[in-house]
Scaffold this motif. Structure first.
Motif, PDB file in Angstrom:
ATOM      1  N   PRO A 109       0.658  -1.053   0.043  1.00  0.00           N
ATOM      2  CA  PRO A 109      -0.102  -0.012  -0.119  1.00  0.00           C
ATOM      3  C   PRO A 109       0.826   1.310   0.162  1.00  0.00           C
ATOM      4  O   PRO A 109       2.001   1.322   0.671  1.00  0.00           O
ATOM      5  CB  PRO A 109      -0.937  -0.016   1.155  1.00  0.00           C
ATOM      6  N   PHE A 110       0.418   2.185  -0.620  1.00  0.00           N
ATOM      7  CA  PHE A 110       1.066   3.572  -0.848  1.00  0.00           C
ATOM      8  C   PHE A 110       0.765   4.120   0.595  1.00  0.00           C
ATOM      9  O   PHE A 110      -0.340   4.440   1.283  1.00  0.00           O
ATOM     10  CB  PHE A 110       0.562   4.499  -1.918  1.00  0.00           C
ATOM     11  N   ALA A 111       1.887   4.948   1.088  1.00  0.00           N
ATOM     12  CA  ALA A 111       1.932   5.682   2.363  1.00  0.00           C
ATOM     13  C   ALA A 111       1.768   7.210   2.323  1.00  0.00           C
ATOM     14  O   ALA A 111       2.560   7.738   1.578  1.00  0.00           O
ATOM     15  CB  ALA A 111       2.950   5.358   3.337  1.00  0.00           C
ATOM     16  N   GLY A 112       0.564   7.578   2.295  1.00  0.00           N
ATOM     17  CA  GLY A 112       0.345   9.133   2.303  1.00  0.00           C
ATOM     18  C   GLY A 112      -0.980   9.500   1.986  1.00  0.00           C
ATOM     19  O   GLY A 112      -1.930   8.578   2.078  1.00  0.00           O
ATOM     20  N   THR A 113      -1.411  10.726   1.925  1.00  0.00           N
ATOM     21  CA  THR A 113      -2.715  11.195   1.349  1.00  0.00           C
ATOM     22  C   THR A 113      -3.141  11.103   0.115  1.00  0.00           C
ATOM     23  O   THR A 113      -2.519  11.397  -0.812  1.00  0.00           O
ATOM     24  CB  THR A 113      -2.835  12.701   2.239  1.00  0.00           C
ATOM     25  N   VAL A 114      -4.400  10.459  -0.070  1.00  0.00           N
ATOM     26  CA  VAL A 114      -4.733  10.319  -1.456  1.00  0.00           C
ATOM     27  C   VAL A 114      -6.094  10.744  -1.639  1.00  0.00           C
ATOM     28  O   VAL A 114      -6.879  10.776  -2.708  1.00  0.00           O
ATOM     29  CB  VAL A 114      -4.613   8.634  -1.897  1.00  0.00           C
ATOM     30  N   GLY A 115      -6.976  11.190  -0.409  1.00  0.00           N
ATOM     31  CA  GLY A 115      -8.382  11.561  -0.492  1.00  0.00           C
ATOM     32  C   GLY A 115      -8.745  12.390  -1.528  1.00  0.00           C
ATOM     33  O   GLY A 115      -9.638  12.457  -2.453  1.00  0.00           O
ATOM     34  N   ALA A 116      -7.852  13.727  -1.642  1.00  0.00           N
ATOM     35  CA  ALA A 116      -8.314  14.602  -2.635  1.00  0.00           C
ATOM     36  C   ALA A 116      -8.117  14.230  -3.979  1.00  0.00           C
ATOM     37  O   ALA A 116      -8.910  14.663  -4.874  1.00  0.00           O
ATOM     38  CB  ALA A 116      -7.379  15.992  -2.281  1.00  0.00           C
ATOM     39  N   ARG A 136       5.966  15.815  -2.127  1.00  0.00           N
ATOM     40  CA  ARG A 136       5.089  14.930  -3.107  1.00  0.00           C
ATOM     41  C   ARG A 136       3.941  15.413  -3.545  1.00  0.00           C
ATOM     42  O   ARG A 136       3.264  16.239  -2.967  1.00  0.00           O
ATOM     43  CB  ARG A 136       4.819  13.377  -2.512  1.00  0.00           C
ATOM     44  N   THR A 137       3.383  15.179  -4.488  1.00  0.00           N
ATOM     45  CA  THR A 137       1.962  15.298  -5.290  1.00  0.00           C
ATOM     46  C   THR A 137       1.353  14.239  -5.768  1.00  0.00           C
ATOM     47  O   THR A 137       2.026  13.092  -6.364  1.00  0.00           O
ATOM     48  CB  THR A 137       2.148  16.382  -6.325  1.00  0.00           C
ATOM     49  N   VAL A 138       0.152  14.031  -5.590  1.00  0.00           N
ATOM     50  CA  VAL A 138      -0.780  12.919  -6.178  1.00  0.00           C
ATOM     51  C   VAL A 138      -1.850  13.258  -6.997  1.00  0.00           C
ATOM     52  O   VAL A 138      -2.745  14.269  -6.634  1.00  0.00           O
ATOM     53  CB  VAL A 138      -1.450  12.212  -4.980  1.00  0.00           C
ATOM     54  N   VAL A 139      -1.963  13.005  -8.223  1.00  0.00           N
ATOM     55  CA  VAL A 139      -3.135  13.504  -9.161  1.00  0.00           C
ATOM     56  C   VAL A 139      -3.760  11.993  -9.470  1.00  0.00           C
ATOM     57  O   VAL A 139      -3.047  10.727  -9.693  1.00  0.00           O
ATOM     58  CB  VAL A 139      -2.479  14.050 -10.310  1.00  0.00           C
ATOM     59  N   PRO A 140      -4.920  12.259  -9.980  1.00  0.00           N
ATOM     60  CA  PRO A 140      -5.865  11.171 -10.539  1.00  0.00           C
ATOM     61  C   PRO A 140      -5.504  10.625 -11.995  1.00  0.00           C
ATOM     62  O   PRO A 140      -5.165  11.733 -12.780  1.00  0.00           O
ATOM     63  CB  PRO A 140      -7.308  11.428 -10.451  1.00  0.00           C
ATOM     64  N   VAL A 141      -5.790   9.429 -12.441  1.00  0.00           N
ATOM     65  CA  VAL A 141      -5.535   8.957 -13.846  1.00  0.00           C
ATOM     66  C   VAL A 141      -7.116   8.758 -14.251  1.00  0.00           C
ATOM     67  O   VAL A 141      -7.711   7.823 -13.634  1.00  0.00           O
ATOM     68  CB  VAL A 141      -4.690   7.754 -13.996  1.00  0.00           C
ATOM     69  N   ARG A 142      -7.280   9.373 -15.211  1.00  0.00           N
ATOM     70  CA  ARG A 142      -8.746   9.033 -15.649  1.00  0.00           C
ATOM     71  C   ARG A 142      -8.765   8.463 -17.188  1.00  0.00           C
ATOM     72  O   ARG A 142      -8.056   8.569 -18.082  1.00  0.00           O
ATOM     73  CB  ARG A 142      -9.393  10.643 -16.043  1.00  0.00           C
ATOM     74  N   LYS A 143     -10.152   7.638 -17.032  1.00  0.00           N
ATOM     75  CA  LYS A 143     -10.199   7.229 -18.644  1.00  0.00           C
ATOM     76  C   LYS A 143     -11.890   7.319 -18.455  1.00  0.00           C
ATOM     77  O   LYS A 143     -12.595   6.679 -17.858  1.00  0.00           O
ATOM     78  CB  LYS A 143      -9.973   5.535 -18.500  1.00  0.00           C
ATOM     79  N   GLY A 144     -12.073   8.338 -19.505  1.00  0.00           N
ATOM     80  CA  GLY A 144     -13.320   8.861 -19.581  1.00  0.00           C
ATOM     81  C   GLY A 144     -13.586   9.715 -18.305  1.00  0.00           C
ATOM     82  O   GLY A 144     -12.893  10.584 -17.930  1.00  0.00           O
ATOM     83  N   ASN A 145     -14.851   9.305 -17.649  1.00  0.00           N
ATOM     84  CA  ASN A 145     -15.084  10.000 -16.436  1.00  0.00           C
ATOM     85  C   ASN A 145     -14.789   9.206 -15.082  1.00  0.00           C
ATOM     86  O   ASN A 145     -14.819   9.742 -13.923  1.00  0.00           O
ATOM     87  CB  ASN A 145     -16.465  10.202 -16.194  1.00  0.00           C
ATOM     88  N   ASP A 146     -14.032   7.978 -15.425  1.00  0.00           N
ATOM     89  CA  ASP A 146     -13.714   7.118 -14.257  1.00  0.00           C
ATOM     90  C   ASP A 146     -12.156   7.432 -13.724  1.00  0.00           C
ATOM     91  O   ASP A 146     -11.415   7.639 -14.767  1.00  0.00           O
ATOM     92  CB  ASP A 146     -13.903   5.655 -14.683  1.00  0.00           C
ATOM     93  N   ILE A 147     -11.994   7.262 -12.661  1.00  0.00           N
ATOM     94  CA  ILE A 147     -10.559   7.250 -12.108  1.00  0.00           C
ATOM     95  C   ILE A 147     -10.190   5.928 -11.916  1.00  0.00           C
ATOM     96  O   ILE A 147     -10.557   5.145 -11.244  1.00  0.00           O
ATOM     97  CB  ILE A 147     -10.804   8.058 -10.709  1.00  0.00           C
ATOM     98  N   ILE A 148      -9.066   5.612 -12.772  1.00  0.00           N
ATOM     99  CA  ILE A 148      -8.809   4.192 -12.932  1.00  0.00           C
ATOM    100  C   ILE A 148      -7.214   3.841 -11.980  1.00  0.00           C
ATOM    101  O   ILE A 148      -6.932   3.117 -12.013  1.00  0.00           O
ATOM    102  CB  ILE A 148      -8.503   3.605 -14.423  1.00  0.00           C
TER     103      ILE A 148
END
Length: 515
Positions: A109-116, A136-148
């Motif tokens: 598991p990744f240790a850090g904040t991912v809620g946002a 560090r920075t965390v951003v979402p990966v999208r495919k269409g409207n879903d976060i995959i």
């Protein structure tokens, strides 16, 4: 004895301390700003890298493949080396790592904040993870409207600090140059101040000022200090008293101002200031070859001149009395011889005539002038005139029966006018006569002295009343008539010179308004 610091030394030390503190504060501020800028730059960098990876179609396709790690691990490591970041983690929405710099952490598991990021936003934080403290920075990966999936990119704090350390030589160099320039400026300023203060300390300068101020105000000679520009820099108390200059003003009498403006060196030169005769000495002041200006010293010569005049009058009167004693002895011998010869009546007539002549002069002067000092002055001048072979006559219409003008000023006017007249006719051809008129009325006191001397040229009549003008050469000349002018000016009176009543000579007239 322990050497005390001079003002220049204290100022130099204080400036160095202040400059050092300012440079240290500036350097600390620069370091903090650089650290903040480096952190912001690192955050911008990892955010940009994370967004670039998240928007890559390759990453989105790999996340939906049967083995994301096999496709993404080589890609993220190549990107990490290319961008200089410390770790790139591609994970599933449930935090399971597909990639990591440390291979053993893949699948964990990744240790850090991912809620946002799971909500579609971006996470930026400082977090102490498996590689240590990092940004560090965390951003979402999208495919269409879903976060995959999610992408996290970070740079450790040690890496940021190493980039700052690479800037230390430049900051240190700038700090050293600033300290060097500031120290050089402070040294130059302290050197100039040391030259101006002659290396004296504050206590020494304070003590010197107190001593000099006490001396300047206590000496019994007037002192006027003039700077290089010809401006009066200082007048002590006695100088103000002698020159008649009130406190807070620098309006000097004309002759004193002229002497100061000339800058010439002089010793015991008479100067008129109001009704005073001052003896002035002026010299240039120099220090280490540089001219600092001039210093004028003044001594009151008025009382000494009055005493000298009285002494000369006494000497003249004594000489006249000695001559009259010889004359009286001769006449007495003549009278006694005539008595022995039996010519008693002629002896009585001769003695009576001599007594009557002397009594007539005394009665004339005393009857016309009730002021005892002036009457004594005229009688003394009559005796001097007789000794010099000059006939001095008090005009019959002379009259002075009250003190319209102070005795001192009246004696100054009459005495100097008569003295000048006696000197003028003493060496002239006979007849040698001097006539004196002293008369008063309700408005003024008139003094007129006429003589049969060589006279004064018309073009020099005005100059005769200025100090220094005289028909004779020698020290102390040219003061008498200038004193007369001072008295007339002080009372708002007038003075004039005209040709004498005879074919030769001069008549000097002074009018003083009665007060």
């Amino acid at each position: 004895m322990r050497r005390r610091w001079s003002i220049a030394g204290q100022l130099f030390a204080l400036q160095v301390l202040i400059v050092t503190l300012l440079v240290a504060a500036g350097t600390a501020g620069a370091v903090l700003l650089a650290r903040r800028d480096a952190r912001n730059a690192a955050v911008e960098e990892v955010t940009g890298v994370a967004q670039a990876i998240a928007h890559s179609p390759f990453v989105a396709d790999a996340l939906t493949s049967p083995d994301p790690t096999a496709l993404l691990q080589p890609y993220t490591e190549a990107t990490r080396h290319a961008t200089g970041t410390d770790f790139i983690v591609v994970m599933a929405p449930d935090r399971t790592r597909y990639t990591h710099t440390t291979v053993s952490l893949i699948g964990k598991p990744f240790a850090g904040t991912v809620g946002a990021a799971l909500a579609g936003g971006t996470v930026i934080e400082e977090y102490e993870g498996s590689l240590g403290d990092s940004w560090r920075t965390v951003v979402p990966v999208r495919k269409g409207n879903d976060i995959i999936g999610l992408v996290s990119v970070g740079i450790t704090t040690d890496n940021i600090n190493r980039s700052l350390l690479r800037q230390v030589p430049a900051v240190a160099g700038a700090t050293g140059v600033a300290l060097l320039l500031a120290g050089l400026g402070a040294w130059l300023l302290s050197r100039r101040l040391r030259r101006l203060t002659h290396g004296l300390g504050p206590a020494e300068m304070t003590r010197m000022y107190e001593y000099y101020d006490a001396v300047l105000h206590s000496v019994r000679e007037g002192l006027v200090v003039v700077d290089r520009d010809g401006q009066v820099a200082l007048i002590n108390d006695e100088g103000r008293r002698l020159l008649g200059v009130p406190e807070g003003k620098l309006d000097l009498p004309a002759e004193a101002a002229e002497l100061i403006a000339s800058r010439r060196t002089t010793v015991d030169e008479p100067v008129l200031a109001g009704d005073r005769v001052l003896v002035a000495s002026q010299s240039e002041t120099r220090f280490e070859g540089r001219s600092l200006g001039t210093v004028l010293t003044l001594r009151d010569h008025t009382e000494l001149r009055e005493l000298t005049g009285e002494l000369e009058s006494v000497r003249g009167l004594t000489a006249a009395l000695q001559a009259q004693a010889h004359e009286a002895a001769n006449r007495l011998h003549t009278v006694l011889t005539m008595v022995e010869l039996g010519r008693t009546e002629e002896a009585i007539d001769l003695a009576t005539a001599e007594l009557a002549l002397a009594q007539q002069l005394t009665d004339q002067v005393v009857g016309a002038v009730e002021e005892p000092a002036l009457a004594a002055l005229l009688l003394g001048k009559s005796a001097q005139a007789g000794e010099r072979g000059v006939e001095l006559t008090v005009e019959p219409d002379s009259r002075l029966d009250s003190e319209r003008v102070p005795t001192r000023d009246l004696l100054t006017v009459v005495g100097n006018l008569v003295d000048n007249a006696l000197e003028a006719v003493a060496l002239a051809e006979p007849p040698r006569r001097v006539r004196v008129l002293v008369r008063q009325d309700e408005r003024e006191v008139l003094v007129r002295v006429s003589d049969t001397g060589p006279g004064i040229p018309a073009d020099q009549a005005d100059a005769a009343f200025r100090r220094g003008w005289s028909t004779k050469q020698g020290p102390g000349r040219g003061v008498g008539l200038s004193l007369v002018r001072q008295v007339a000016d002080r009372y708002g009176g007038s003075y004039a010179i005209a040709s004498g009543g005879d074919e030769r000579g001069a008549t000097l007239t002074v009018r003083l308004p009665a007060s």
